[in-house]
Scaffold this motif. Structure first.
Motif, PDB file in Angstrom:
ATOM      1  N   UNK A  35       0.862  -1.209   0.011  1.00  0.00           N
ATOM      2  CA  UNK A  35      -0.048   0.015   0.050  1.00  0.00           C
ATOM      3  C   UNK A  35       0.920   1.228  -0.112  1.00  0.00           C
ATOM      4  N   UNK A  36       0.417   2.267  -0.464  1.00  0.00           N
ATOM      5  CA  UNK A  36       0.964   3.565  -0.242  1.00  0.00           C
ATOM      6  C   UNK A  36       0.043   4.635  -1.191  1.00  0.00           C
ATOM      7  N   UNK A  37       0.655   5.983  -1.106  1.00  0.00           N
ATOM      8  CA  UNK A  37       0.059   7.107  -1.766  1.00  0.00           C
ATOM      9  C   UNK A  37       0.135   6.675  -3.166  1.00  0.00           C
ATOM     10  N   UNK A 119      -3.486   3.166  -5.007  1.00  0.00           N
ATOM     11  CA  UNK A 119      -2.828   4.339  -4.501  1.00  0.00           C
ATOM     12  C   UNK A 119      -3.635   5.139  -3.347  1.00  0.00           C
ATOM     13  N   UNK A 120      -3.613   4.721  -2.240  1.00  0.00           N
ATOM     14  CA  UNK A 120      -4.418   5.520  -1.284  1.00  0.00           C
ATOM     15  C   UNK A 120      -3.869   5.378   0.211  1.00  0.00           C
ATOM     16  N   UNK A 121      -3.632   6.387   0.906  1.00  0.00           N
ATOM     17  CA  UNK A 121      -3.049   5.927   2.366  1.00  0.00           C
ATOM     18  C   UNK A 121      -4.409   5.895   3.306  1.00  0.00           C
ATOM     19  N   UNK A 122      -5.607   5.692   2.864  1.00  0.00           N
ATOM     20  CA  UNK A 122      -6.673   5.807   3.847  1.00  0.00           C
ATOM     21  C   UNK A 122      -7.271   4.671   3.876  1.00  0.00           C
ATOM     22  N   UNK A 123      -8.334   4.476   2.809  1.00  0.00           N
ATOM     23  CA  UNK A 123      -9.116   3.202   2.928  1.00  0.00           C
ATOM     24  C   UNK A 123      -8.522   1.751   3.001  1.00  0.00           C
ATOM     25  N   UNK A 124      -7.367   1.411   1.864  1.00  0.00           N
ATOM     26  CA  UNK A 124      -6.848   0.262   2.078  1.00  0.00           C
ATOM     27  C   UNK A 124      -6.515  -0.171   3.417  1.00  0.00           C
ATOM     28  N   UNK A 125      -6.211   0.704   4.457  1.00  0.00           N
ATOM     29  CA  UNK A 125      -5.721   0.173   5.750  1.00  0.00           C
ATOM     30  C   UNK A 125      -6.983  -0.467   6.596  1.00  0.00           C
ATOM     31  N   UNK A 126      -8.301  -0.002   6.103  1.00  0.00           N
ATOM     32  CA  UNK A 126      -9.218  -0.291   6.745  1.00  0.00           C
ATOM     33  C   UNK A 126      -9.864  -1.679   6.507  1.00  0.00           C
ATOM     34  N   UNK A 127      -9.415  -2.281   5.351  1.00  0.00           N
ATOM     35  CA  UNK A 127      -9.931  -3.578   4.916  1.00  0.00           C
ATOM     36  C   UNK A 127      -8.860  -4.690   4.876  1.00  0.00           C
ATOM     37  N   UNK A 134       1.189  -6.906   5.511  1.00  0.00           N
ATOM     38  CA  UNK A 134       0.714  -5.464   5.023  1.00  0.00           C
ATOM     39  C   UNK A 134       1.909  -4.649   5.207  1.00  0.00           C
ATOM     40  N   UNK A 135       2.331  -4.310   3.957  1.00  0.00           N
ATOM     41  CA  UNK A 135       3.220  -3.223   4.124  1.00  0.00           C
ATOM     42  C   UNK A 135       2.992  -1.801   3.543  1.00  0.00           C
ATOM     43  N   UNK A 136       3.650  -0.674   3.644  1.00  0.00           N
ATOM     44  CA  UNK A 136       3.292   0.459   2.900  1.00  0.00           C
ATOM     45  C   UNK A 136       4.980   1.040   2.553  1.00  0.00           C
ATOM     46  N   UNK A 137       4.645   1.921   1.586  1.00  0.00           N
ATOM     47  CA  UNK A 137       5.754   2.610   1.176  1.00  0.00           C
ATOM     48  C   UNK A 137       5.562   4.099   1.313  1.00  0.00           C
ATOM     49  N   UNK A 138       6.497   4.769   1.719  1.00  0.00           N
ATOM     50  CA  UNK A 138       6.140   6.430   1.849  1.00  0.00           C
ATOM     51  C   UNK A 138       7.432   6.934   1.199  1.00  0.00           C
ATOM     52  N   UNK A 139       7.204   7.914   0.210  1.00  0.00           N
ATOM     53  CA  UNK A 139       8.302   8.379  -0.544  1.00  0.00           C
ATOM     54  C   UNK A 139       8.867   9.642   0.223  1.00  0.00           C
ATOM     55  N   UNK A 140       9.822   9.889   0.007  1.00  0.00           N
ATOM     56  CA  UNK A 140      10.582  11.102   0.420  1.00  0.00           C
ATOM     57  C   UNK A 140      10.059  12.288   0.151  1.00  0.00           C
ATOM     58  N   UNK A 141       9.526  12.619  -1.033  1.00  0.00           N
ATOM     59  CA  UNK A 141       9.045  13.718  -1.555  1.00  0.00           C
ATOM     60  C   UNK A 141       7.518  13.908  -0.894  1.00  0.00           C
ATOM     61  N   UNK A 142       6.864  12.935  -0.317  1.00  0.00           N
ATOM     62  CA  UNK A 142       5.518  13.178   0.173  1.00  0.00           C
ATOM     63  C   UNK A 142       5.876  13.855   1.690  1.00  0.00           C
ATOM     64  N   UNK A 160       7.417  -0.503   6.928  1.00  0.00           N
ATOM     65  CA  UNK A 160       7.408   0.671   6.214  1.00  0.00           C
ATOM     66  C   UNK A 160       8.586   0.851   5.269  1.00  0.00           C
ATOM     67  N   UNK A 161       8.436   1.037   4.219  1.00  0.00           N
ATOM     68  CA  UNK A 161       9.539   1.200   3.188  1.00  0.00           C
ATOM     69  C   UNK A 161       9.532   2.544   2.796  1.00  0.00           C
ATOM     70  N   UNK A 162      10.577   3.307   3.140  1.00  0.00           N
ATOM     71  CA  UNK A 162      10.797   4.686   2.971  1.00  0.00           C
ATOM     72  C   UNK A 162      11.430   4.728   1.644  1.00  0.00           C
ATOM     73  N   UNK A 163      10.742   4.987   0.750  1.00  0.00           N
ATOM     74  CA  UNK A 163      11.501   4.823  -0.841  1.00  0.00           C
ATOM     75  C   UNK A 163      11.765   6.256  -1.581  1.00  0.00           C
ATOM     76  N   UNK A 164      12.359   6.148  -2.788  1.00  0.00           N
ATOM     77  CA  UNK A 164      12.872   7.362  -3.325  1.00  0.00           C
ATOM     78  C   UNK A 164      13.899   8.109  -2.468  1.00  0.00           C
ATOM     79  N   UNK A 165      14.740   7.456  -1.808  1.00  0.00           N
ATOM     80  CA  UNK A 165      15.753   7.888  -0.801  1.00  0.00           C
ATOM     81  C   UNK A 165      16.636   8.806  -1.582  1.00  0.00           C
TER      82      UNK A 165
END
Lengths: 216, 216
Positions: A35-37, A119-127, A134-142, A160-165
């Protein structure tokens, strides 16, 4: 009235998620819900993982998007089976959609299955959908303030994968503080710092996946 | 049964949206619904707009987040009235939430009202709230394939702000193609290319806002 309907939907979803998990366990498939934005690099991470692991691990991918088959097309180019789910406007994958995709896959011939969520940081976490991880990416520019705004996602994922390092030098992202915040919200979370572009950190991610595969 | 309930919800939402728009029109308030993925730079664009316009335009901001008051705090520091809506887990602002926030604002003393929506490219596009203009930001690091994946948002907004243009030299974003794609989906859309960091393109955005204010 509205609350009752929603509760019914969530309870039905969880029952299907449990069945999905049983099916995956029975077939020794490790399934990972990614999951991620929009645009944080989910497809790039999955493609890089395929390149590094496909000689020794049998991988398959389910791509969920509101519309289009762009990501599935990229995966198939790597010689890996991919199924596209078009959610038809829905902002997340639910257990029922995941179940329908699982039915189309030769599970006995798969070791590792990625579900690339919408791509959505809200709803996928609810289901819950029934994946073991279950993993998520958060990219540096966010930006580093996202855990405060999307707490459910950050507090419930396994990693949590911090991406676009590679963007870190041109950004004001405070990496130390960000890691402390998410560890505070989710003590057992694994954190990876990755740039698929220059390869930094990918080896740690692959090592973690291999450990999870052994434990599966 | 489920479909009927959803239709009722959407129809009720639209009625409240119409009332909100009437109230804004009556008070000569131009309201703009600002949408994007998490971290595309909504708050930064609003803050920069406030800095450039606050001497001649009376601005107010409604901040919608799942949780936290971080963005509202930043706006208030600029000396502008801000109201925080916490959606309590909900992935978008609906007309009812917007209506409740409008009731708390001195509308007769406001010219320009921003509603900063929850960071999400899916659900906010599905809910009319009654703002006269709806815009979205797409930041360069998110990538140029997003219109294919989130078509409803791109095809329904009045303007697309391409943000974080300072990242363009280190990205593989194809600006010409991206603009052609969104113009193909949405012929009347206005496109702005902006970097709040170095100020590029902000003047065009301000000029557009001033024209909208005159027409309001």
């Amino acid at each position: 009235m509205k609350v009752t309907v929603l509760q019914d939907i969530m309870s039905a979803n969880d029952k299907i998620a449990d069945k999905n998990k049983d099916l995956l366990d029975k077939n020794n498939v490790l399934a990972i819900n990614v999951m991620s934005s929009p645009g944080a690099g989910k497809t790039s991470l999955i493609l890089e993982t395929i390149k590094r692991l496909k000689e020794k691990v049998r991988i398959s991918v389910i791509e969920a998007d509101i519309a289009s088959t762009m990501d599935a097309d990229k995966i198939i180019k790597e010689g890996v089976a991919a199924i596209q789910i078009n959610t038809g406007g829905q902002c997340h994958t639910d257990a029922n959609m995941f179940s329908a995709a699982l039915e189309k896959l030769p599970l006995a011939d798969i070791d590792l299955l990625f579900l690339e969520n919408v791509g959505n940081l809200v709803c996928p976490a609810e289901f819950r959908i029934g994946t073991q991880k279950n993993i998520m990416l958060l990219s540096i520019p966010e930006g580093d303030d996202k855990p405060f705004k999307y707490p459910l996602m950050f507090s419930t994922v396994d990693a949590v994968v911090i991406s676009k390092m590679d963007y870190l030098p041109v950004s004001d992202f405070n990496l130390g503080q960000f890691e402390r915040v998410i560890k505070g919200m989710n003590q057992s979370v694994r954190i990876f710092c990755i740039s698929v572009k220059n390869g930094d950190g990918v080896a740690d991610w692959i090592k973690w996946l291999e450990t999870q595969l052994k434990e599966c």
